[in-house]
Motif scaffolding. Sequence first.
Motif, mmCIF file in Angstrom:
data_model
loop_
_atom_site.group_PDB
_atom_site.id
_atom_site.type_symbol
_atom_site.label_atom_id
_atom_site.label_comp_id
_atom_site.label_asym_id
_atom_site.label_seq_id
_atom_site.Cartn_x
_atom_site.Cartn_y
_atom_site.Cartn_z
ATOM 1 N N ASN A 36 22.400 3.820 24.272
ATOM 2 C CA ASN A 36 21.128 3.348 25.101
ATOM 3 C C ASN A 36 21.896 3.889 26.536
ATOM 4 O OD1 ASN A 36 21.226 1.633 22.695
ATOM 5 N ND2 ASN A 36 19.227 1.119 23.358
ATOM 6 N N THR A 92 14.153 -2.938 15.578
ATOM 7 C CA THR A 92 13.670 -1.427 15.579
ATOM 8 C C THR A 92 14.204 -0.743 14.737
ATOM 9 O OG1 THR A 92 15.866 -1.103 17.081
ATOM 10 C CG2 THR A 92 13.393 -1.330 18.109
ATOM 11 N N HIS A 126 18.636 -5.339 14.679
ATOM 12 C CA HIS A 126 17.379 -5.124 15.571
ATOM 13 C C HIS A 126 16.113 -4.936 14.821
ATOM 14 C CE1 HIS A 126 15.121 -4.305 19.324
ATOM 15 N NE2 HIS A 126 16.154 -4.755 19.661
ATOM 16 N N ALA A 180 14.542 6.479 24.737
ATOM 17 C CA ALA A 180 15.007 5.110 24.483
ATOM 18 C C ALA A 180 15.568 4.817 23.274
ATOM 19 C CB ALA A 180 13.800 3.867 25.013
ATOM 20 N N GLY A 181 16.353 3.967 23.124
ATOM 21 C CA GLY A 181 17.088 3.429 21.856
ATOM 22 C C GLY A 181 16.316 3.844 20.541
ATOM 23 N N ALA A 182 14.979 3.016 20.649
ATOM 24 C CA ALA A 182 14.099 2.977 19.342
ATOM 25 C C ALA A 182 13.673 4.386 19.192
ATOM 26 C CB ALA A 182 12.884 2.115 19.597
ATOM 27 N N ASP A 232 23.679 2.214 15.152
ATOM 28 C CA ASP A 232 22.761 1.703 16.252
ATOM 29 C C ASP A 232 23.954 1.625 17.220
ATOM 30 O OD1 ASP A 232 21.764 0.114 18.202
ATOM 31 O OD2 ASP A 232 20.369 -0.755 16.800
ATOM 32 N N HIS A 247 20.643 3.408 29.185
ATOM 33 C CA HIS A 247 20.187 2.445 30.215
ATOM 34 C C HIS A 247 21.061 1.285 29.813
ATOM 35 C CE1 HIS A 247 17.612 2.908 26.757
ATOM 36 N NE2 HIS A 247 17.341 1.413 26.699
ATOM 37 N N LYS A 248 21.786 0.894 28.717
ATOM 38 C CA LYS A 248 22.466 -0.153 28.513
ATOM 39 C C LYS A 248 23.795 0.324 28.975
ATOM 40 C CE LYS A 248 19.690 -2.208 24.757
ATOM 41 N NZ LYS A 248 19.467 -2.463 23.434
ATOM 42 N N THR A 287 24.621 -1.558 12.881
ATOM 43 C CA THR A 287 25.078 -1.763 14.312
ATOM 44 C C THR A 287 26.579 -2.508 14.219
ATOM 45 O OG1 THR A 287 22.722 -2.596 14.541
ATOM 46 C CG2 THR A 287 24.258 -3.001 16.496
ATOM 47 N N SER A 317 22.873 -8.280 23.713
ATOM 48 C CA SER A 317 22.323 -6.802 23.112
ATOM 49 C C SER A 317 21.614 -6.082 24.425
ATOM 50 C CB SER A 317 21.169 -7.027 22.288
ATOM 51 O OG SER A 317 21.387 -6.391 20.999
ATOM 52 N N THR A 376 24.999 -7.522 15.726
ATOM 53 C CA THR A 376 24.118 -8.171 16.767
ATOM 54 C C THR A 376 24.590 -9.805 16.778
ATOM 55 O OG1 THR A 376 22.159 -8.693 15.137
ATOM 56 C CG2 THR A 376 21.973 -6.846 16.518
ATOM 57 N N GLU A 384 16.797 6.216 17.228
ATOM 58 C CA GLU A 384 16.945 5.886 16.023
ATOM 59 C C GLU A 384 15.736 6.888 15.279
ATOM 60 O OE1 GLU A 384 15.925 1.664 15.257
ATOM 61 O OE2 GLU A 384 16.984 1.020 17.128
ATOM 62 N N ALA A 396 23.798 0.360 20.185
ATOM 63 C CA ALA A 396 23.184 -0.445 21.501
ATOM 64 C C ALA A 396 24.458 -1.246 22.108
ATOM 65 C CB ALA A 396 22.121 -0.936 21.065
HETATM 66 C C1 LIG Z 1 18.113 -2.539 22.519
HETATM 67 C C2 LIG Z 1 18.207 -2.399 21.346
HETATM 68 C C3 LIG Z 1 17.673 -1.279 20.514
HETATM 69 C C4 LIG Z 1 16.459 -0.843 21.226
HETATM 70 O O1 LIG Z 1 16.694 0.180 22.239
HETATM 71 P P1 LIG Z 1 15.527 0.410 23.215
HETATM 72 O O2 LIG Z 1 16.234 1.332 24.213
HETATM 73 O O3 LIG Z 1 15.185 -0.819 23.906
HETATM 74 O O4 LIG Z 1 14.453 1.253 22.775
HETATM 75 C C5 LIG Z 1 18.073 -1.133 19.437
HETATM 76 N N1 LIG Z 1 19.183 -1.963 18.785
HETATM 77 C C6 LIG Z 1 19.815 -2.875 19.324
HETATM 78 C C7 LIG Z 1 20.834 -3.641 18.715
HETATM 79 C C8 LIG Z 1 19.537 -3.194 20.809
HETATM 80 O O5 LIG Z 1 20.074 -3.939 21.382
#
Ligand SMILES: *Cc1c(COP(=O)(O)O)cnc(C)c1O
Length: 493
Positions: A276, A181, A179, A146-148, A252, A278-279, A223, A86, A227, A151, A254
């Motif tokens: 994300n 979040t 996730h 960031a991701g959260a 989502d 950063h991912k 998602t 993830s 996940t 959202e 991610a």
């Molecule tokens: C990482 C992740 C998030 C949250 O993202 P952040 O950048 O860490 O805030 C939400 N959902 C999933 C499935 C993730 O892997």
Amino acid sequence: MIRKVSKHIVQNEPLLFELSSPGKCGYQLPALDVPPVDPAKTLGAENVRPEIEDFPEVSEFEVLRHFTRLSTWNYAIDLGLYPLGSCTMKYNPRVNEVVARTEGLAWAHPYAPEVLSQGCMEVIAALEQALAEITGMDAVTLQPAAGAHGEFTGVLMIRALLEQRGNPRKKVLVPDSAHGTNPATARMVGYAVENIKSNERGMIDIDVLKRAVTEDVAALMITNPNTVGVFEENIREICGILHEKGALVYMDGANMNALVGISRPGDFGADVMHLNLHKTFSTPHGGGGPGSGAVAVAKALTPFLPSPRLKRNGDFWTWNYDLPDSIGRVRAYYGNFGVLVRALAYIMAHGANGLRQATLDALLNANYLRALLEPNYQIAYDAPSMHECVFSDDRQAKKGVRTGDIAKRLIDYGFHPYTVSFPLIVRGALMIEPTETESKRELDLFADAMASIAREVENDPELVLKAPHSTRTSRVDEVKAARNPIVRWQPRS
Ligand SMILES: *Cc1c(COP(=O)(O)O)cnc(C)c1O
């Protein structure tokens, strides 16, 4: 095959406070030849701390060695595989860093006048456009950090749209594989959360969903791939069920590392999603940030995007604050600009074909690892894996060894642990995402380590239960560390 580790060099290291001895100094400068300034006068006496009790006094070299030695206790993506599922811990190409350090970008002040910021604004516009194309959406905001946070921004926009239509509604549906979040976001925006059970293939159960979607439902947060690393096959139908009842679909994003260049959420019916950066788009993470949770929206949501928005005026970029329906700002400045530059550099260096190839390689790597691990570990779901694979510790648990123990033993083999005990719907989950970055050799070494640990569980479970053995610190009291953390050094009385 040469194993990754034999014995790592780990030196003991005291705290800087303990290294201190009175009179030592980290710098030597000539005596002051101008009148000294009284800081109490310039800063205000209340802002000046007189003496800091027991402040460490150490030489420059001692400081240097201290932090360098500490850095050798770390594991990093630059040392080897970092299979956190993830999290998409891929290699961050150094060209991104070179571009991000370009003087005009690195030194730009975020509130410099527009006339001086045209280049930076062009970077933001180009990235927004690229991400809209990749996701198949209408527009993108790069403000969320960031991701959260993305959202939160996305669900605020959903709420704003539904309010404008006359009823913000009450509930957000969240699959049980989500996730944490996702439900947290829905709650923060003022919605009740209703869980949707997954079926035995790890996907949303369509009949359960149909029953849950009422006029009270504002949105489904989904998602995809989910996940457990499985693509929601019925995603079009799922989106249709929500839309028919006037509800929206939040995706989502991610796990976009499995889709970039192959499938676009905008095409299969998502209304809003975060990425994300950063991912998926290769900017360094893992140390707590910075990140970027870019949010892409379909047409109906564009009026609600955070303010300000970029606007083209002839050949000049301006910031448009005149957005009556906007949810407002979600962050100071225009997002984490340095991260945006890296993401754009990554996208442009790869090009469309390169991005697609990266996705295909990520899928191949995950499925290769899955095939190597399946003889020793229990795969959680039979459905085909996308960019990550999830196992359970069922077989090892019979010997009293759980996923956390296997993860700690991996450290002895020179690997960062995988994601432990997530997603929650898999008992004793081992969630493994190799990303496209890894070579066959690294994957073989990882699989070899995992096979070796599986044999240890059979023959000598204690060895695994007491791991790691080769680190400076072995098992810590995790409960105590979480409940009663001591994060500040205090002078001994
Ligand atoms: C990482 C992740 C998030 C949250 O993202 P952040 O950048 O860490 O805030 C939400 N959902 C999933 C499935 C993730 O892997």
